[in-house]
Design a protein around this motif. Structure first.
Motif, PDB file in Angstrom:
ATOM      1  N   ALA A  55     -83.649 -49.270 -14.569  1.00 43.87           N
ATOM      2  CA  ALA A  55     -84.434 -48.136 -15.049  1.00 43.87           C
ATOM      3  C   ALA A  55     -85.045 -47.316 -13.916  1.00 43.87           C
ATOM      4  O   ALA A  55     -85.243 -46.125 -14.048  1.00 43.87           O
ATOM      5  CB  ALA A  55     -85.534 -48.606 -15.997  1.00 43.87           C
ATOM      6  N   ARG A  56     -85.345 -47.952 -12.804  1.00 42.52           N
ATOM      7  CA  ARG A  56     -86.009 -47.244 -11.706  1.00 42.52           C
ATOM      8  C   ARG A  56     -85.406 -47.626 -10.364  1.00 42.52           C
ATOM      9  O   ARG A  56     -84.929 -48.725 -10.173  1.00 42.52           O
ATOM     10  CB  ARG A  56     -87.491 -47.625 -11.646  1.00 42.52           C
ATOM     11  CG  ARG A  56     -88.296 -47.184 -12.807  1.00 42.52           C
ATOM     12  CD  ARG A  56     -89.721 -47.608 -12.580  1.00 42.52           C
ATOM     13  NE  ARG A  56     -90.522 -47.300 -13.754  1.00 42.52           N
ATOM     14  CZ  ARG A  56     -91.764 -46.907 -13.685  1.00 42.52           C
ATOM     15  NH1 ARG A  56     -92.343 -46.774 -12.515  1.00 42.52           N
ATOM     16  NH2 ARG A  56     -92.433 -46.652 -14.771  1.00 42.52           N
ATOM     17  N   GLY A  57     -85.474 -46.683  -9.458  1.00 40.21           N
ATOM     18  CA  GLY A  57     -85.183 -46.970  -8.058  1.00 40.21           C
ATOM     19  C   GLY A  57     -83.724 -47.106  -7.673  1.00 40.21           C
ATOM     20  O   GLY A  57     -83.427 -47.477  -6.553  1.00 40.21           O
ATOM     21  N   LEU A  58     -82.795 -46.827  -8.571  1.00 38.09           N
ATOM     22  CA  LEU A  58     -81.384 -46.917  -8.225  1.00 38.09           C
ATOM     23  C   LEU A  58     -80.809 -45.514  -8.098  1.00 38.09           C
ATOM     24  O   LEU A  58     -81.072 -44.652  -8.921  1.00 38.09           O
ATOM     25  CB  LEU A  58     -80.601 -47.679  -9.301  1.00 38.09           C
ATOM     26  CG  LEU A  58     -80.984 -49.131  -9.519  1.00 38.09           C
ATOM     27  CD1 LEU A  58     -80.116 -49.724 -10.609  1.00 38.09           C
ATOM     28  CD2 LEU A  58     -80.875 -49.929  -8.248  1.00 38.09           C
ATOM     29  N   LEU A  71     -85.501 -51.517 -27.907  1.00 42.99           N
ATOM     30  CA  LEU A  71     -86.486 -50.601 -27.338  1.00 42.99           C
ATOM     31  C   LEU A  71     -87.340 -51.338 -26.321  1.00 42.99           C
ATOM     32  O   LEU A  71     -87.692 -52.500 -26.535  1.00 42.99           O
ATOM     33  CB  LEU A  71     -87.388 -50.037 -28.433  1.00 42.99           C
ATOM     34  CG  LEU A  71     -86.778 -49.014 -29.372  1.00 42.99           C
ATOM     35  CD1 LEU A  71     -87.818 -48.568 -30.401  1.00 42.99           C
ATOM     36  CD2 LEU A  71     -86.234 -47.819 -28.629  1.00 42.99           C
ATOM     37  N   PRO A  72     -87.680 -50.671 -25.235  1.00 40.06           N
ATOM     38  CA  PRO A  72     -88.574 -51.304 -24.269  1.00 40.06           C
ATOM     39  C   PRO A  72     -89.984 -51.447 -24.850  1.00 40.06           C
ATOM     40  O   PRO A  72     -90.343 -50.748 -25.804  1.00 40.06           O
ATOM     41  CB  PRO A  72     -88.555 -50.338 -23.082  1.00 40.06           C
ATOM     42  CG  PRO A  72     -88.166 -49.032 -23.660  1.00 40.06           C
ATOM     43  CD  PRO A  72     -87.276 -49.335 -24.823  1.00 40.06           C
ATOM     44  N   LEU A  73     -90.773 -52.323 -24.270  1.00 47.03           N
ATOM     45  CA  LEU A  73     -92.129 -52.548 -24.771  1.00 47.03           C
ATOM     46  C   LEU A  73     -93.051 -51.365 -24.495  1.00 47.03           C
ATOM     47  O   LEU A  73     -93.943 -51.075 -25.278  1.00 47.03           O
ATOM     48  CB  LEU A  73     -92.708 -53.823 -24.140  1.00 47.03           C
ATOM     49  CG  LEU A  73     -91.985 -55.113 -24.512  1.00 47.03           C
ATOM     50  CD1 LEU A  73     -92.579 -56.298 -23.757  1.00 47.03           C
ATOM     51  CD2 LEU A  73     -92.045 -55.352 -26.013  1.00 47.03           C
ATOM     52  N   TYR A  78     -89.004 -46.494 -21.579  1.00 42.09           N
ATOM     53  CA  TYR A  78     -87.997 -45.724 -22.319  1.00 42.09           C
ATOM     54  C   TYR A  78     -87.675 -44.438 -21.563  1.00 42.09           C
ATOM     55  O   TYR A  78     -86.509 -44.084 -21.377  1.00 42.09           O
ATOM     56  CB  TYR A  78     -88.498 -45.409 -23.728  1.00 42.09           C
ATOM     57  CG  TYR A  78     -87.577 -44.492 -24.493  1.00 42.09           C
ATOM     58  CD1 TYR A  78     -86.500 -45.003 -25.209  1.00 42.09           C
ATOM     59  CD2 TYR A  78     -87.760 -43.112 -24.485  1.00 42.09           C
ATOM     60  CE1 TYR A  78     -85.640 -44.162 -25.897  1.00 42.09           C
ATOM     61  CE2 TYR A  78     -86.904 -42.271 -25.165  1.00 42.09           C
ATOM     62  CZ  TYR A  78     -85.853 -42.800 -25.874  1.00 42.09           C
ATOM     63  OH  TYR A  78     -85.000 -41.958 -26.539  1.00 42.09           O
ATOM     64  N   ILE A  79     -88.716 -43.751 -21.110  1.00 38.23           N
ATOM     65  CA  ILE A  79     -88.526 -42.485 -20.392  1.00 38.23           C
ATOM     66  C   ILE A  79     -87.687 -42.710 -19.136  1.00 38.23           C
ATOM     67  O   ILE A  79     -86.763 -41.945 -18.851  1.00 38.23           O
ATOM     68  CB  ILE A  79     -89.890 -41.850 -20.055  1.00 38.23           C
ATOM     69  CG1 ILE A  79     -90.577 -41.415 -21.352  1.00 38.23           C
ATOM     70  CG2 ILE A  79     -89.732 -40.682 -19.086  1.00 38.23           C
ATOM     71  CD1 ILE A  79     -92.055 -41.092 -21.199  1.00 38.23           C
ATOM     72  N   ARG A  84     -82.099 -41.601 -16.826  1.00 38.22           N
ATOM     73  CA  ARG A  84     -80.885 -41.822 -16.023  1.00 38.22           C
ATOM     74  C   ARG A  84     -79.820 -40.785 -16.345  1.00 38.22           C
ATOM     75  O   ARG A  84     -78.943 -40.523 -15.532  1.00 38.22           O
ATOM     76  CB  ARG A  84     -80.307 -43.210 -16.315  1.00 38.22           C
ATOM     77  CG  ARG A  84     -81.125 -44.315 -15.781  1.00 38.22           C
ATOM     78  CD  ARG A  84     -80.675 -44.609 -14.359  1.00 38.22           C
ATOM     79  NE  ARG A  84     -81.818 -45.056 -13.602  1.00 38.22           N
ATOM     80  CZ  ARG A  84     -82.067 -44.693 -12.370  1.00 38.22           C
ATOM     81  NH1 ARG A  84     -81.272 -43.879 -11.738  1.00 38.22           N
ATOM     82  NH2 ARG A  84     -83.099 -45.144 -11.729  1.00 38.22           N
ATOM     83  N   THR A  85     -79.858 -40.192 -17.553  1.00 39.77           N
ATOM     84  CA  THR A  85     -78.824 -39.227 -17.946  1.00 39.77           C
ATOM     85  C   THR A  85     -79.172 -37.798 -17.538  1.00 39.77           C
ATOM     86  O   THR A  85     -78.392 -36.898 -17.758  1.00 39.77           O
ATOM     87  CB  THR A  85     -78.600 -39.237 -19.475  1.00 39.77           C
ATOM     88  OG1 THR A  85     -79.778 -38.760 -20.120  1.00 39.77           O
ATOM     89  CG2 THR A  85     -78.228 -40.609 -19.971  1.00 39.77           C
ATOM     90  N   ALA A  86     -80.330 -37.587 -16.967  1.00 39.62           N
ATOM     91  CA  ALA A  86     -80.773 -36.214 -16.710  1.00 39.62           C
ATOM     92  C   ALA A  86     -81.072 -35.976 -15.234  1.00 39.62           C
ATOM     93  O   ALA A  86     -82.023 -35.310 -14.877  1.00 39.62           O
ATOM     94  CB  ALA A  86     -82.006 -35.911 -17.551  1.00 39.62           C
ATOM     95  N   ARG A  87     -80.264 -36.480 -14.363  1.00 44.16           N
ATOM     96  CA  ARG A  87     -80.468 -36.300 -12.937  1.00 44.16           C
ATOM     97  C   ARG A  87     -79.813 -35.010 -12.455  1.00 44.16           C
ATOM     98  O   ARG A  87     -78.721 -34.663 -12.895  1.00 44.16           O
ATOM     99  CB  ARG A  87     -79.868 -37.483 -12.147  1.00 44.16           C
ATOM    100  CG  ARG A  87     -80.504 -38.822 -12.466  1.00 44.16           C
ATOM    101  CD  ARG A  87     -81.872 -38.918 -11.798  1.00 44.16           C
ATOM    102  NE  ARG A  87     -82.410 -40.252 -11.876  1.00 44.16           N
ATOM    103  CZ  ARG A  87     -83.423 -40.583 -12.663  1.00 44.16           C
ATOM    104  NH1 ARG A  87     -83.974 -39.725 -13.448  1.00 44.16           N
ATOM    105  NH2 ARG A  87     -83.883 -41.813 -12.655  1.00 44.16           N
ATOM    106  N   ALA A  88     -80.479 -34.315 -11.574  1.00 49.51           N
ATOM    107  CA  ALA A  88     -79.936 -33.130 -10.897  1.00 49.51           C
ATOM    108  C   ALA A  88     -79.373 -32.098 -11.868  1.00 49.51           C
ATOM    109  O   ALA A  88     -78.294 -31.556 -11.672  1.00 49.51           O
ATOM    110  CB  ALA A  88     -78.873 -33.555  -9.881  1.00 49.51           C
TER     111      ALA A  88
END
Length: 133
Positions: A55-58, A71-73, A78-79, A84-88
């Motif tokens: 989810a983060r840092g990759l 669903l995440p806690l 979730y955000i 991950r689908t909305a980069r650049a």
């Protein structure tokens, strides 16, 4: 431990039906994670099955679809996942498979992102999905 096992089982199940993928979770050694990400980035494996470790840092520049098996806690998780689908400036889709037990958490997520997620029914089963920008 349970999430890691689910990730591995889902990866094995998909591989068994011919859906080539790579598995990524926090209990892997750094060397194993690096190898898995290298396969995914180079398109040797086009599907990444991952826990929140992804989810983060990759640095994964182009993800077209995120499927939330659970669903995440926390809404912020979730955000980060669907982000991950909305980069650049790219777009993509996020699908969340929910159960009646997830309704309250789903409401918290919708409040946090200030968006009502669209609901889709497949074979009588309800699904929620969100297009990201």
């Amino acid at each position: 431990m349970f999430v890691r096992r689910e990730c591995q089982v889902l990866s094995m199940m998909l591989n068994s039906i011919g859906m080539d993928n790579v598995c990524l979770h926090g209990f892997m050694r750094q060397r194993e994670r690096a190898a898995a990400l290298a396969q995914f980035r180079s398109n040797l494996k086009c599907t990444l099955i991952a826990t929140n470790v992804a989810a983060r840092g990759l640095d994964i520049p182009s993800v077209h679809l995120v499927v939330n098996h659970k669903l995440p806690l926390e809404p912020k998780e979730y955000i980060h996942r669907v982000g991950r689908t909305a980069r650049a400036g790219r777009t993509g889709m996020a699908i969340s498979i929910i159960t009646p037990y997830d309704i309250l958490r789903l409401g918290e997520i919708e409040d946090q992102i200030k968006t009502k997620l669209s609901e889709y029914k497949i074979d009588g089963i309800s699904r929620k999905a969100q297009w990201t920008r």
